[in-house]
Scaffold this motif. Structure first.
Motif, PDB file in Angstrom:
ATOM      1  N   PRO A  86       0.838  -1.203   0.000  1.00 37.91           N
ATOM      2  CA  PRO A  86       0.000   0.000   0.000  1.00 37.91           C
ATOM      3  C   PRO A  86       0.871   1.251   0.000  1.00 37.91           C
ATOM      4  O   PRO A  86       2.015   1.223   0.478  1.00 37.91           O
ATOM      5  N   GLU A  87       0.336   2.322  -0.507  1.00 39.59           N
ATOM      6  CA  GLU A  87       1.079   3.579  -0.527  1.00 39.59           C
ATOM      7  C   GLU A  87       1.441   3.986   0.897  1.00 39.59           C
ATOM      8  O   GLU A  87       0.625   3.903   1.809  1.00 39.59           O
ATOM      9  N   GLY A  88       2.691   4.365   1.082  1.00 38.06           N
ATOM     10  CA  GLY A  88       3.166   4.805   2.390  1.00 38.06           C
ATOM     11  C   GLY A  88       3.594   3.668   3.305  1.00 38.06           C
ATOM     12  O   GLY A  88       3.997   3.910   4.435  1.00 38.06           O
ATOM     13  N   ALA A  89       3.501   2.422   2.835  1.00 35.28           N
ATOM     14  CA  ALA A  89       3.888   1.282   3.675  1.00 35.28           C
ATOM     15  C   ALA A  89       5.407   1.218   3.797  1.00 35.28           C
ATOM     16  O   ALA A  89       6.137   1.691   2.936  1.00 35.28           O
TER      17      ALA A  89
END
Length: 115
Positions: free
Chosen positions: A71-74
């Motif tokens: 996921p974005e920002g993971a």
């Protein structure tokens, strides 16, 4: 390569089944999978990372799970995995197999409370 049926994977190792169950909630990574398993398993057993990742590696090689996009920002150090359609079929087949075993145990009165 010959395509294997869901029943060809049975019986699953209990940890492999628990991993597949955890992934029914959606793509996940090691620590979150451990938390999911420990939340549902009240035995108090410790789940060691080496055991978890060996089982995930086996599930990957059998095509029951696959790497998933993070996921974005993971955290980029985390590797996410998700169920494949074969993994869903195997988990369902294993659940049916276990239900049949429990039904047989009930017919033999093995689950009755002790007097």
């Amino acid at each position: 390569m010959t395509r294997r049926s869901a029943h060809d994977h049975l019986p699953l190792h209990p940890l492999e089944f628990r991993i597949l169950l955890a992934l029914f909630e959606g793509p996940s990574y090691g620590t979150r999978i451990v938390e999911s398993i420990e939340a549902s398993d009240r035995s108090g057993k410790t789940l060691y990372p080496a055991n978890l990742f060996r089982r995930i590696r086996d599930l990957l090689s059998d095509g029951l799970v696959e790497e998933a996009p993070s996921p974005e920002g993971a955290d980029p150090r985390r590797t996410y995995v998700r169920l494949t359609s074969a993994g869903r079929a195997v988990a369902r087949a294993e659940a049916r197999r276990l239900r049949a075993l429990v039904s047989e145990a009930e017919r033999h009165d093995l689950l009755a409370d002790a007097p």
